[in-house]
Write an enzyme that holds these catalytic residues in place. Structure first.
Site, short mmCIF file in Angstrom:
data_model
loop_
_atom_site.label_atom_id
_atom_site.label_comp_id
_atom_site.label_asym_id
_atom_site.label_seq_id
_atom_site.Cartn_x
_atom_site.Cartn_y
_atom_site.Cartn_z
N GLU A 195 -5.81 -0.12 -8.03
CA GLU A 195 -4.69 0.81 -7.91
C GLU A 195 -3.40 0.07 -8.28
OE1 GLU A 195 -5.51 1.96 -3.86
OE2 GLU A 195 -4.14 0.49 -3.04
N HIS A 212 -1.25 2.93 0.92
CA HIS A 212 -1.62 1.54 1.15
C HIS A 212 -0.37 0.66 1.09
CE1 HIS A 212 -5.97 2.34 -0.33
NE2 HIS A 212 -5.85 2.57 0.96
#
Lengths: 293, 403
Positions: free
Chosen positions: A209, A247
């Site tokens: 990511e 996150h």
């Protein structure tokens, strides 16, 4: 074969008697994982889920010979739990806890330098070797024994990939959730390297990511050393710069850690990069079929 | 969590880090009074008014509808009052705020640091942050202060220095000296800089900062080293051990929808598109946004409902997404591992019924435990909700909805 954990692994649960620890330890035992005991300071000498509870990791290791530990300890105490496990000689520490202060992880990561302990996570779903051993919070039923390894920063995206692989007629060796925090124990490259060296693994799904440089590092390593096909996906192609996307580590800081930049370097390094998360399983099936022709 | 300059400076003072002193004011009258105090304390007619917003570039930014800059010097009580009047309640647009700008609720009336003295003044740059690759904190600094550091790094990378800090040893005295030498300092300024850097690093770790930037780091004409501006970002994960710092949060700086989402423990980021989404897990949420784009839509938000996809969280998610009139469709994408899909489906149905009339198409993709039962529940609910099990099916439904 497989990597990191298998049916012979002896698992210790840190934060065993808490809500999370109890729930997931039960699920792990149901999957067939060899949970040998747990640690909850102050509850040593009691039993929980039919297994012994210890005050310290060192006591638990001495009594059970545990070689793997999974951590469900709250964020304020999790870094300490990692260091305690390492000090007790645990070979593999898997930290599930989300929300550990980053300065705590700077210390914990440094503490592990030069020790034989490998850390997976924190802020990860754990590790599973299909049909043998589940050390994590992933739903066990979506995994089938097979030949594809998974490395991923994200939990539910790992499940998505695992499920797509099964629907595409494939199965899994080991799935490694490395975690979405800025500082983690095992990098993308290290996890890919483990699977590349596993004779049973025929292909690797690598899910990254935005944020950080781990995917680029892994891609360069694969270009130089790769022997198996890798299918890659990077989440966050539409994420705005400067915003943290869930996150703690998922933030675009500069030009190098955007999804586009990572996808470009991965493609240049020979990874089969998919733009849509819906194409992970299908693409791996095509790549594996083409290889076998 | 971002702090305002005036809040960050208060915190730095507790760690004996010298700063450009000043007083935070909410009204022009307070600013006028602050000027009088500052004039008495520092004996200068000059003072500076600085708009307090969570964005940089204030000095060059302008208040909407006027030529007023976000930072301006004044030399009388009248001046300061007028400048404060112009800035307070105005919307400041800088290169970092975007065209919408930010509402200014407070100004910081600060001492003039450009006063004359025996030696020339100097402006430097210094920041402390985490180097993810080296897994260590790093002090980044440059002789080129008061400018955009990214531009300096791009054009003259040789003018950027870095000092990595050992995780156990901390900032060592020789490193602090090296920084002061590299900045070209000597004598009293050198000593003051060593103290400044040492105390600043203690503040960085003591406050659990995620980032601490001093730009400019300033040498006065009488050899003091002070922080003229300060950007401080605190590690949200560490706020649990700093209850006193949590109260410094300024929610007027945040998107109101994001603040509301936070109350429901939803992780929400507002975006500019036409397809809303509700997902469990941050990675899958980002991937779902990407898929919306590939299907011809534009994501309207990032929303991670975490492990608690029940009727309450789904309802809250619906309410938050539906606040945006641009949203033409909503995609709910849940991979039910531990959480059962039929339970999530029931939650979606309950929330939908409770909200009544939802005028835009809802697409629900539930995969995982009890996915088939969940699809059946949705399909038989009689609601205008499309269901899918495969991610590719969901993508096709999004394409149709935005076509």
């Amino acid at each position: 074969m497989s990597v990191l954990v298998n049916k012979n692994s002896k698992i210790l649960v840190q934060g065993f008697t808490g809500t999370e620890g109890t729930f997931h330890a039960t699920q792990m035992i149901d999957y067939g994982t060899n949970v040998v005991g747990g640690v909850t300071p102050g509850k040593g000498g009691t039993k929980h889920l039919d297994r012994p509870v210890f005050n310290t990791v060192a006591d638990a290791v001495a009594a059970t010979g545990a070689d793997v530990s999974i951590i469900f300890v709250p964020p304020a105490f999790a870094a300490d739990a990692i260091m305690e496990a390492a000090e007790a000689g645990i070979a593999l520490v898997i930290c599930i806890t989300e929300g550990i202060p980053v300065q705590d992880m700077v210390k914990a990561r440094h503490y592990l330098e030069g020790k034989q302990t490998r850390l997976i996570g924190p802020n990860c779903p754990g590790v599973i070797t299909a049909d043998e051993c589940k050390v994590g919070i992933m739903p066990g039923f979506i995994f089938r024994k097979g030949t594809i390894g998974i490395v991923s920063k994200s939990g539910t995206l790992t499940y998505e990939a695992a499920d797509q692989l099964v629907k595409a007629g494939l199965g899994h060796t080991t799935a490694i959730g490395i975690g979405g925090d800025p500082i983690i124990g095992t990098t993308t490259k290290e996890a890919v390297e483990l699977l590349m060296n596993d004779p049973q693994t025929e292909g690797i799904v690598m899910i990254g990511e935005i944020g950080g440089g781990m995917e680029a590092e892994a891609a360069r390593w694969i270009k130089a050393n790769g022997t198996k096909p890798v299918v890659g996906f990077i989440a966050g192609q539409t994420a705005p710069p400067g915003r943290r996307m869930g996150h703690a580590g998922a933030i675009v800081g500069g030009a190098d850690d955007t999804a586009a930049a990572k996808m470009k370097i991965m493609t240049e390094c020979g990874i089969h990069v998919v733009a849509s998360p819906a194409d992970i399983g299908k693409t791996m099936a095509e790549v594996i079929a083409a290889k076998k022709k | 969590m971002n702090l305002h300059e005036y809040q960050a400076k208060e915190l730095l003072k507790k760690y004996s880090v010298p700063v450009q002193e000043g007083i935070a004011c909410s009204t022009p009258q307070e600013a006028e009074e602050a000027y009088r105090q500052i004039k008495t304390l520092y004996g200068s007619n000059f003072a500076v008014v600085k708009a307090q917003i969570h964005a940089g570039g204030r000095g060059k930014g302008k208040i909407v509808g006027s030529e007023q800059r976000g930072v301006q010097v004044g030399k009388s009580a009248e001046d300061i009052k007028n400048i404060a009047q112009n800035i307070l309640g105005g919307t400041l647009v800088t290169i970092q705020t975007g065209p919408a700008g930010k509402l200014v609720n407070k100004v910081f009336v600060a001492q003039d640091v450009y006063y004359e003295g025996p030696n020339p003044i100097k402006e430097f740059y210094l920041s402390v942050l985490l180097d993810r690759t080296k897994k260590q904190n790093v002090i980044m600094y440059s002789t080129e202060g008061g400018m955009d550091i990214e531009e300096v790094a791009h054009k003259t990378p040789e003018k950027i220095f870095k000092e990595w800090i050992h995780p156990a040893g901390g900032l060592l005295p020789f490193q602090a000296r090296k920084i002061a030498f590299n900045l070209g300092l000597s004598g009293e300024a050198f000593k003051n800089c060593v103290k400044f850097v040492t105390n600043l690093y203690t503040a960085y770790t003591g406050l659990d900062c995620a980032m601490l930037e001093i730009n400019p780091l300033f040498k006065t004409s009488d050899e003091k080293i002070i922080a003229v501006d300060c950007k401080m970002n605190l590690d949200d994960n560490a706020l649990m051990r700093h209850p006193d710092l949590s109260s410094l949060r300024d929610i007027t700086e945040e998107d109101p929808t994001e603040v509301e989402a936070g109350k429901y423990n939803l992780n929400f980021v507002k975006l500019d598109g036409n397809v809303g989404c509700m997902v469990n897990g941050a990675g899958l949420a980002m991937a779902t946004m990407d898929m919306i784009k590939l299907s011809g839509g534009e994501p309207a938000n990032f929303l991670d409902v975490g492990g608690s996809a029940n009727a309450q969280t789904v309802e809250a998610g619906f309410r938050i997404i539906l606040k945006d009139p641009k949203v033409k469709a909503i995609l709910i994408n849940i991979f039910g591992g531990i959480v059962r899909c039929d339970r999530v489906a029931q939650g979606v149905i309950d929330a939908y019924k409770k909200l009544g009339d939802i005028k835009i198409p809802i697409i629900v993709r539930l995969q995982g435990t009890n996915a088939e039962e969940a699809k059946k529940l949705i399909d038989e609910s009689g609601l205008k909700v499309e269901s899918a099990i495969l991610l590719s099916e969901a993508a096709d439904l999004v394409s149709k909805a935005v076509a």
